[in-house]
Design a protein around this motif. Structure first.
Motif, PDB file in Angstrom:
ATOM      1  N   GLY A 231      -4.039  -0.148  14.540  1.00  0.00           N
ATOM      2  CA  GLY A 231      -2.803  -0.855  14.181  1.00  0.00           C
ATOM      3  C   GLY A 231      -1.850   0.038  13.410  1.00  0.00           C
ATOM      4  N   THR A 232      -2.402   0.939  12.614  1.00  0.00           N
ATOM      5  CA  THR A 232      -1.545   1.852  11.834  1.00  0.00           C
ATOM      6  C   THR A 232      -0.850   2.847  12.777  1.00  0.00           C
ATOM      7  N   ILE A 233      -1.561   3.238  13.829  1.00  0.00           N
ATOM      8  CA  ILE A 233      -0.921   4.136  14.807  1.00  0.00           C
ATOM      9  C   ILE A 233       0.238   3.380  15.484  1.00  0.00           C
ATOM     10  N   MET A 234       0.018   2.115  15.809  1.00  0.00           N
ATOM     11  CA  MET A 234       1.101   1.323  16.427  1.00  0.00           C
ATOM     12  C   MET A 234       2.277   1.172  15.462  1.00  0.00           C
ATOM     13  N   ALA A 235       1.958   0.851  14.202  1.00  0.00           N
ATOM     14  CA  ALA A 235       3.026   0.691  13.198  1.00  0.00           C
ATOM     15  C   ALA A 235       3.783   2.008  13.022  1.00  0.00           C
ATOM     16  N   SER A 236       3.057   3.120  13.125  1.00  0.00           N
ATOM     17  CA  SER A 236       3.705   4.427  12.939  1.00  0.00           C
ATOM     18  C   SER A 236       4.607   4.759  14.122  1.00  0.00           C
ATOM     19  N   CYS A 237       4.184   4.374  15.319  1.00  0.00           N
ATOM     20  CA  CYS A 237       5.049   4.591  16.496  1.00  0.00           C
ATOM     21  C   CYS A 237       6.333   3.786  16.349  1.00  0.00           C
ATOM     22  N   LEU A 238       6.194   2.578  15.837  1.00  0.00           N
ATOM     23  CA  LEU A 238       7.377   1.741  15.613  1.00  0.00           C
ATOM     24  C   LEU A 238       8.258   2.375  14.537  1.00  0.00           C
ATOM     25  N   ALA A 239       7.620   2.847  13.470  1.00  0.00           N
ATOM     26  CA  ALA A 239       8.369   3.468  12.368  1.00  0.00           C
ATOM     27  C   ALA A 239       9.132   4.696  12.867  1.00  0.00           C
TER      28      ALA A 239
ATOM     29  N   ASP B 247      11.273  -7.515   8.939  1.00  0.00           N
ATOM     30  CA  ASP B 247      11.101  -8.776   9.677  1.00  0.00           C
ATOM     31  C   ASP B 247      12.117  -8.891  10.806  1.00  0.00           C
ATOM     32  N   ASP B 248      12.667  -7.723  11.204  1.00  0.00           N
ATOM     33  CA  ASP B 248      13.750  -7.750  12.196  1.00  0.00           C
ATOM     34  C   ASP B 248      13.370  -7.023  13.485  1.00  0.00           C
ATOM     35  N   ILE B 249      12.063  -6.993  13.765  1.00  0.00           N
ATOM     36  CA  ILE B 249      11.622  -6.220  14.934  1.00  0.00           C
ATOM     37  C   ILE B 249      11.623  -7.104  16.171  1.00  0.00           C
ATOM     38  N   GLU B 250      12.236  -6.600  17.236  1.00  0.00           N
ATOM     39  CA  GLU B 250      12.305  -7.360  18.493  1.00  0.00           C
ATOM     40  C   GLU B 250      11.061  -7.083  19.327  1.00  0.00           C
ATOM     41  N   GLN B 251      10.774  -8.037  20.203  1.00  0.00           N
ATOM     42  CA  GLN B 251       9.588  -7.908  21.066  1.00  0.00           C
ATOM     43  C   GLN B 251       9.605  -6.613  21.878  1.00  0.00           C
ATOM     44  N   LYS B 252      10.826  -6.253  22.363  1.00  0.00           N
ATOM     45  CA  LYS B 252      10.940  -5.037  23.193  1.00  0.00           C
ATOM     46  C   LYS B 252      10.493  -3.803  22.412  1.00  0.00           C
ATOM     47  N   GLN B 253      10.882  -3.765  21.132  1.00  0.00           N
ATOM     48  CA  GLN B 253      10.515  -2.608  20.289  1.00  0.00           C
ATOM     49  C   GLN B 253       9.002  -2.569  20.069  1.00  0.00           C
ATOM     50  N   LEU B 254       8.408  -3.762  19.928  1.00  0.00           N
ATOM     51  CA  LEU B 254       6.952  -3.822  19.737  1.00  0.00           C
ATOM     52  C   LEU B 254       6.235  -3.315  20.986  1.00  0.00           C
ATOM     53  N   ILE B 255       6.721  -3.761  22.137  1.00  0.00           N
ATOM     54  CA  ILE B 255       6.064  -3.339  23.390  1.00  0.00           C
ATOM     55  C   ILE B 255       6.134  -1.814  23.511  1.00  0.00           C
ATOM     56  N   THR B 256       7.312  -1.257  23.249  1.00  0.00           N
ATOM     57  CA  THR B 256       7.468   0.204  23.363  1.00  0.00           C
ATOM     58  C   THR B 256       6.512   0.919  22.411  1.00  0.00           C
ATOM     59  N   ALA B 257       6.408   0.410  21.167  1.00  0.00           N
ATOM     60  CA  ALA B 257       5.539   1.077  20.181  1.00  0.00           C
ATOM     61  C   ALA B 257       4.081   0.996  20.610  1.00  0.00           C
ATOM     62  N   ILE B 258       3.661  -0.159  21.110  1.00  0.00           N
ATOM     63  CA  ILE B 258       2.255  -0.310  21.519  1.00  0.00           C
ATOM     64  C   ILE B 258       1.958   0.620  22.700  1.00  0.00           C
ATOM     65  N   GLU B 259       2.911   0.678  23.647  1.00  0.00           N
ATOM     66  CA  GLU B 259       2.677   1.556  24.805  1.00  0.00           C
ATOM     67  C   GLU B 259       2.653   3.029  24.380  1.00  0.00           C
ATOM     68  N   ARG B 260       3.529   3.372  23.441  1.00  0.00           N
ATOM     69  CA  ARG B 260       3.534   4.756  22.942  1.00  0.00           C
ATOM     70  C   ARG B 260       2.176   5.066  22.276  1.00  0.00           C
ATOM     71  N   SER B 261       1.665   4.112  21.531  1.00  0.00           N
ATOM     72  CA  SER B 261       0.389   4.369  20.841  1.00  0.00           C
ATOM     73  C   SER B 261      -0.740   4.475  21.864  1.00  0.00           C
TER      74      SER B 261
END
Ligand code: NAD
Ligand code: GLY
Length: 368
Positions: free
Chosen positions: A272-280, A345-359
């Motif tokens: 999860g930290t890797i995913m959060a870091s991709c988003l960051a 608290d302003d993260i859109e679903q699209k950004q989450l998907i991109t971060a998860i795929e990047r991770s």
């Protein structure tokens, strides 16, 4: 033996850290309680290793000890098992002045603490954590809970222990995978709070990986110190305490998707930290160098989360069901460089998907 205070007014307590502390447990427990009876909660893996020794020193200090074992595993951190322990507490005639002791990892500590928080409206309990994860995180701070079929830790309370007794010697019997998973929570403290601590882990990675005793005790001490400092500011997670949840919203979803079998908690936190870091990184909170530093540290320490077997959509659906949503918006802890973090608290679903795929892509490289 070193002693670290957690300063919470009338709920203050001490964390005792050292090798061989179990031998002192009878005297330590007696020093704070005049109780005649106690229930010792553990599981069939840990009890044979450390239970008899603990029972002996408790009895030597005048306690009548009732042992209550729950089955081993996150899948048993539930109401059914909590009720069984409550039944045993009733059968043992535990009174409001009696004590409950938790001997084991985070699962035993969370469930036993929850039982203590509701038995006769709350009795005192003591944490004797025996995994790295429990020694650096779950035994401190008073979050106690069981899981609900719909979500992790959905049923719980804040109930501070009266004392935490950490015997680093108990880690000698911990399986490697559990040890490395525990390091997932250790790295968290460096990322969210303390760049110097992160750098210490980088410089001592091989000693930590090889379980050097003095390194481990330094890690435990620093993690407990950071956790105490955060909990002292915000005991009930109305503000800063939420930073301790870095990687957890993603991680809890992964744990549930894996039926609490596929991931160890610390591994899910690392994934999860890797995913959060991709988003960051996508939000320019960290740069590629920070991300590589994190991945490299995980690798050097031997932290390898299982390969991601779930779709981004399923992970996000699980995240939306986590406790950390407010008005149906996710509150995500994201690293802001190394050693600091922000809550967004302003993260859109699209950004989450991109971060998860990047991770997912990074993990494939990382686990080769
Ligand atoms: P765990 O309690 O399942 O322990 C892992 C395994 O190690 C188990 O099989 C256990 O029996 C075994 N074990 C424990 N001590 C041992 C020893 N000394 N030697 C050999 N085997 C030993 O898992 P965990 O990682 O300790 O804890 C995870 C749990 O902690 C999760 O439920 C998580 O939600 C919770 N948690 C709570 C908090 C909190 O603040 N309350 C914080 C972080 C995690
Ligand atoms: N492990 C998160 C907390 O204690 O707040």
């Amino acid at each position: 033996m070193t002693k670290l205070p957690v300063k919470l007014g009338e709920r203050s307590y001490e964390i005792f850290i050292g090798s061989g502390n179990l031998k002192q447990a009878g005297i330590l427990v007696r020093s704070l309680s005049q109780a005649a009876k106690l229930v010792l909660v553990s599981n069939p893996t840990v009890f044979p290793l450390y239970g008899p020794q603990l029972v002996e020193v408790l009895q030597a200090n005048g306690f009548t000890v009732n042992v209550a074992l729950m089955p081993d595993g996150e899948a048993y951190k539930n109401m059914e098992e909590a009720l069984k322990i409550l039944d045993q507490a009733v059968d043992a005639g535990l009174e409001r002045s009696s004590l409950l002791l938790a001997l084991g990892g985070g699962v035993v500590g969370d469930l036993a603490g929850f039982v203590a928080s509701v038995y006769q409206r709350g009795i005192e309990f003591i944490q004797i954590p025996t995994t790295l994860l429990a020694q650096v995180d779950s035994s401190v701070g008073g979050k106690v809970a069981v899981n609900h079929p719909r979500g992790k830790n959905f049923i719980g309370s804040f109930h501070q222990p009266r004392m935490v007794i950490i015997d680093s010697h108990t880690l000698d019997t911990l399986e490697d995978r559990e040890y490395y998973a525990g390091l997932g929570e250790v790295v968290k403290y460096g990322v969210i709070y303390d760049e110097q601590f992160f750098a210490y882990m980088e410089s001592n990675a091989s000693a930590i990986r090889n379980r050097d005793k003095s390194c481990i005790e330094s890690l435990i001490y620093r993690c407990c110190e950071i956790k105490a400092a955060i909990v002292e500011q915000d005991e009930r997670e109305l503000g800063i305490r939420a930073i301790l949840n870095l990687g957890h919203t993603f991680g809890h979803s992964l744990e549930k998707l894996g039926s609490y079998q596929l991931y160890k908690h610390g591994e899910a936190v690392a994934a999860g930290t890797i995913m959060a870091s991709c988003l960051a990184m996508a939000l320019d909170l960290i740069d590629n160098r920070d991300l590589l530093r994190l991945l490299d540290l995980y690798k050097q320490l031997g932290i390898f989360p299982p390969r991601l077997a779930f779709s981004a959509e399923d992970i996000i659906a699980g995240m939306l069901n986590d406790k950390k949503t407010l008005n149906n918006r996710l509150h995500l802890v994201l690293p802001n460089g190394i050693g600091s973090c922000v809550i967004r608290d302003d993260i859109e679903q699209k950004q989450l998907i991109t971060a998860i795929e990047r991770s997912r892509h990074l993990e494939l490289e990382f686990t080769k």
